[in-house]
Design a protein around this motif. Structure first.
Motif: not given
Length: 140
Positions: A53-73
């Motif tokens: 749905q979000y990455l258009q990848h059709d495979y299993y994986t151990d982790i998906i990280t969605f990054d919402y970082d702002e500056d040093d947080v």
């Protein structure tokens, strides 16, 4: 704030307070603070759905990280397939707990700016994982 959630699986046996303190120590070692980080533990079918749905990848994986970082947080959603973690642990000949800890911190390292897809980056990520895992062992 670090939260722990599940979709289609039981919550893994992790000590949330110890895990959160470890994540904060690792982030601090990269000059980062922890904002809102959500761990979402799921099964293979859920991670495949998210990947499609979000990455258009059709495979299993151990982790998906969605990054919402702002500056040093650092902030983000980390989807972890416990099915794939278990399979990887068996294939690598390590304990489930050891592999789960590696994946838990892998997502945090991504949020801290470490990549693992380009030339030479996998080795950098592995070294960072090993350093972070050693930080857990010395304070656990």
């Amino acid at each position: 704030m670090i939260t722990y959630n599940t979709i289609n699986v039981a919550m893994p046996k992790i000590r949330r307070r110890d895990n959160s303190a470890w994540v904060k120590r690792v982030a601090a070692s990269y000059g980062r603070k922890v904002g809102d980080v959500a761990y979402i533990f799921c099964d293979d079918e859920e991670i495949l759905r998210v990947n499609r749905q979000y990455l258009q990848h059709d495979y299993y994986t151990d982790i998906i990280t969605f990054d919402y970082d702002e500056d040093d947080v650092i902030s983000g959603d980390l989807f972890i397939s416990l099915d794939t973690v278990r399979t990887n642990a068996e294939q690598l000949g390590v304990s489930y707990e050891q592999e789960l800890n590696r994946v838990i911190i892998h997502g945090i390292l991504h949020l801290c700016g470490i990549n693992d897809k380009g030339p030479g980056e996998r080795e950098i990520m592995e070294a960072a994982e090993n350093k972070a895992l050693a930080m857990r062992e010395t304070r656990a």
